[in-house]
Design a protein around this motif. Structure first.
Motif, PDB file in Angstrom:
ATOM      1  N   VAL A   1      -2.081  15.444   3.863  1.00  0.00           N
ATOM      2  CA  VAL A   1      -1.307  14.583   3.407  1.00  0.00           C
ATOM      3  C   VAL A   1      -1.984  13.246   3.669  1.00  0.00           C
ATOM      4  O   VAL A   1      -1.866  12.264   2.719  1.00  0.00           O
TER       5      VAL A   1
ATOM      6  N   LEU B   1      -4.167  12.829   0.720  1.00  0.00           N
ATOM      7  CA  LEU B   1      -3.203  12.351  -0.381  1.00  0.00           C
ATOM      8  C   LEU B   1      -2.872  10.842  -0.271  1.00  0.00           C
ATOM      9  O   LEU B   1      -2.915  10.228  -1.456  1.00  0.00           O
ATOM     10  N   LEU B   2      -2.592  10.352   0.850  1.00  0.00           N
ATOM     11  CA  LEU B   2      -2.082   9.163   0.965  1.00  0.00           C
ATOM     12  C   LEU B   2      -3.059   7.972   0.807  1.00  0.00           C
ATOM     13  O   LEU B   2      -3.099   7.046  -0.121  1.00  0.00           O
TER      14      LEU B   2
ATOM     15  N   SER C   1      -3.737   7.801  -2.981  1.00  0.00           N
ATOM     16  CA  SER C   1      -2.991   7.285  -3.759  1.00  0.00           C
ATOM     17  C   SER C   1      -3.000   5.877  -3.672  1.00  0.00           C
ATOM     18  O   SER C   1      -2.887   5.144  -4.504  1.00  0.00           O
ATOM     19  N   VAL C   2      -3.274   5.423  -2.430  1.00  0.00           N
ATOM     20  CA  VAL C   2      -3.473   3.791  -2.166  1.00  0.00           C
ATOM     21  C   VAL C   2      -4.489   3.300  -2.897  1.00  0.00           C
ATOM     22  O   VAL C   2      -4.644   2.314  -3.472  1.00  0.00           O
TER      23      VAL C   2
ATOM     24  N   SER D   1      -3.796   3.399  -6.594  1.00  0.00           N
ATOM     25  CA  SER D   1      -2.878   2.251  -7.020  1.00  0.00           C
ATOM     26  C   SER D   1      -3.626   0.786  -6.982  1.00  0.00           C
ATOM     27  O   SER D   1      -3.230  -0.096  -7.673  1.00  0.00           O
TER      28      SER D   1
ATOM     29  N   LYS E   1      -4.794  -2.238 -10.075  1.00  0.00           N
ATOM     30  CA  LYS E   1      -4.093  -3.688  -9.840  1.00  0.00           C
ATOM     31  C   LYS E   1      -5.223  -4.697 -10.551  1.00  0.00           C
ATOM     32  O   LYS E   1      -6.437  -4.503 -10.093  1.00  0.00           O
TER      33      LYS E   1
ATOM     34  N   LEU F   1       5.696  14.434   3.832  1.00  0.00           N
ATOM     35  CA  LEU F   1       5.658  14.055   2.206  1.00  0.00           C
ATOM     36  C   LEU F   1       6.603  13.188   2.162  1.00  0.00           C
ATOM     37  O   LEU F   1       6.187  12.171   1.303  1.00  0.00           O
TER      38      LEU F   1
ATOM     39  N   VAL G   1       5.351   9.824   3.345  1.00  0.00           N
ATOM     40  CA  VAL G   1       4.508   9.339   2.427  1.00  0.00           C
ATOM     41  C   VAL G   1       5.137   8.583   1.002  1.00  0.00           C
ATOM     42  O   VAL G   1       4.851   7.559   0.579  1.00  0.00           O
TER      43      VAL G   1
ATOM     44  N   MET H   1       4.941   4.951  -0.347  1.00  0.00           N
ATOM     45  CA  MET H   1       4.142   4.367  -1.519  1.00  0.00           C
ATOM     46  C   MET H   1       5.148   3.892  -2.590  1.00  0.00           C
ATOM     47  O   MET H   1       4.880   2.561  -3.195  1.00  0.00           O
TER      48      MET H   1
ATOM     49  N   LEU I   1       5.398   0.294  -1.432  1.00  0.00           N
ATOM     50  CA  LEU I   1       4.268  -0.470  -1.412  1.00  0.00           C
ATOM     51  C   LEU I   1       4.317  -0.684  -3.233  1.00  0.00           C
ATOM     52  O   LEU I   1       3.698  -2.220  -3.414  1.00  0.00           O
ATOM     53  N   GLU I   2       4.533  -0.051  -3.834  1.00  0.00           N
ATOM     54  CA  GLU I   2       4.574  -0.304  -5.377  1.00  0.00           C
ATOM     55  C   GLU I   2       5.684  -1.239  -5.655  1.00  0.00           C
ATOM     56  O   GLU I   2       5.120  -2.406  -6.515  1.00  0.00           O
TER      57      GLU I   2
ATOM     58  N   ARG J   1       4.709  -4.939  -4.642  1.00  0.00           N
ATOM     59  CA  ARG J   1       3.507  -5.751  -5.284  1.00  0.00           C
ATOM     60  C   ARG J   1       3.920  -5.788  -6.734  1.00  0.00           C
ATOM     61  O   ARG J   1       2.923  -6.229  -7.466  1.00  0.00           O
TER      62      ARG J   1
ATOM     63  N   LYS K   1       4.894  -7.366  -9.886  1.00  0.00           N
ATOM     64  CA  LYS K   1       5.206  -8.620 -10.370  1.00  0.00           C
ATOM     65  C   LYS K   1       6.133  -8.699 -11.303  1.00  0.00           C
ATOM     66  O   LYS K   1       6.695  -9.843 -11.663  1.00  0.00           O
TER      67      LYS K   1
ATOM     68  N   GLU L   1       3.118 -13.250  -4.325  1.00  0.00           N
ATOM     69  CA  GLU L   1       1.634 -13.351  -4.115  1.00  0.00           C
ATOM     70  C   GLU L   1       1.242 -14.732  -5.001  1.00  0.00           C
ATOM     71  O   GLU L   1       0.353 -15.577  -4.338  1.00  0.00           O
TER      72      GLU L   1
END
Lengths: 177, 209
Positions: free
Chosen positions: A11, A14-15, A18-19, A22, A26, B15, B18, B22, B25-26, B29, B31, B181
């Protein structure tokens, strides 16, 4: 217990993955790395009269003159006044400089790259044949066909480093002094 | 519960955490997320574009009212920078499909605790009859229009110093309240830039005394 350990590690991988993924999506163009890029923190933006002792050659930021060097695709055949050039950097310009002994065809190749929010001048005291400078950012290259030049221009002309977004690169009408 | 179930439960829980993280986070950010009508971002974009417009007007005025080249250069810089920044702020509102103006009280977007924290600056810069901190009143604009040369230069510097002080207060308010931002970055350049220009103008003003 062993299973829990394996799952936890999976996990976490995976984390992190994925960070990273992403982040890579950007602003792909703007986060392009530039090998050899030097970065400096310059926060003093005071307007001063007379000369400023800059640490870098060409200077990368700091105190500067009240007027800026026109930087709207301007090509100078003589060195520009450092204090005025730094004001242009504050406005989001990229300053292309070259050692005076740079071959003519190299100078011509550089001239083709000078457009809006860019200006170019010889700089006798620089150690590298060609240098690109934006506020707080500098890159030395050997040749005008180095692909990092275009990357630098894309990233820094009116880039995120610009201390005064929206400022103009046109010359002040009616004279600069 | 046997061991295998525990492991499945543990893995599932991890899971979920997580995925939630995520997603958070998405979206934070992203915009394309449109700030609310009552948000600091929307209020700031509307109010600051009005605030900037007056700085542009004052700068056009002084360029007509004096031949002093240093003042004229400085005014030219303000005109270009603040007019373009106005466009950036109005552009956000356009993108968000929101009205460019409001019937709300000016400055309503700024949190109370922030306002009271800067009450002194507010008192110093908020002129009765003006609509926002630092702004000149219609009478003051008229005085600038009616003056010339040294008198106009001094008045311009005094009005613009106060205008910038109010502008710094507002931009700092956005920086403190927002996580947008790009807008925070623009507002921070206003705080730093206008603070520097205040000192520059104070230096210019001393030459007249």
């Amino acid at each position: 217990m062993k299973n829990i350990l394996i799952i936890t590690v999976a996990v976490i991988i995976l984390l992190i993955g994925s960070v990273w993924w992403s982040n890579s999506l950007k602003n792909q163009n703007l986060s392009e790395g530039i090998e050899g890029l030097e970065q400096f923190t310059r926060t003093d933006r005071t307007h001063v009269q007379g000369e400023v002792a800059y640490e870098e050659m060409p200077p990368v930021g700091g105190r500067h003159a009240n007027v800026w060097a026109a930087c709207n695709g301007n090509i100078y055949d003589e060195p520009v006044i450092n204090e005025q050039a730094v004001h242009s950097l504050e406005h989001g310009a990229v300053w292309v400089t070259y050692a005076p002994d740079l071959p003519e065809e190299q100078i011509d190749a550089l001239k083709n790259k000078v457009r809006g929010y860019t200006f170019m001048s010889p700089f006798p005291d620089q150690t590298s044949p060609i240098m690109l400078t934006a506020w707080g950012n500098q890159l030395a290259v050997e040749s005008a066909d180095d692909s990092r030049i275009d990357t630098f221009l894309r990233k820094f002309r009116q880039g995120a480093q610009t201390p005064e977004p929206g400022a103009t690169c046109n010359a002040v009408p009616g004279g600069m002094n | 519960m046997n061991n295998q179930n525990k492991i499945i439960l543990f893995a599932g829980g991890l899971l979920l955490i997580v995925i939630a993280g995520m997603l958070f986070l998405e979206t934070s950010r992203d915009k394309s997320v449109v700030p609310k009508e009552s948000s600091a971002e929307v209020g700031f974009a509307r109010d600051m574009s009005i605030h900037h417009q007056q700085a542009v007007d004052m700068s056009f005025l002084i360029r007509e009212r004096t031949t002093n080249q240093e003042i004229r250069n400085f005014a030219y810089d303000i005109i270009n920078t603040q007019a373009t920044q106005r466009g950036m702020m109005l552009g956000w509102l356009e993108l968000w499909n929101l009205p460019l103006t409001t019937t709300e009280t000016p400055m309503a977007w700024m949190a109370d605790e922030h306002m009271s924290g800067d009450m002194e600056v507010m008192r110093e810069t908020f002129t009765p009859g003006a609509i926002m901190p630092g702004m000149a009143t219609p009478e003051e604009m008229e005085r600038l229009r009616a003056s010339a040369n040294i008198e106009a230069e001094k008045l311009f510097l005094e009005l613009m110093i106060r205008h910038h002080q109010g502008g710094v207060l507002m931009a700092q308010g956005l920086v403190d309240q927002s996580e947008h931002e790009d807008m925070v970055r623009l507002a921070q350049t206003m705080v730093d830039g206008q603070q520097g220009e205040i000192e520059y103008m104070q230096g210019l003003l001393k030459r007249y005394k």
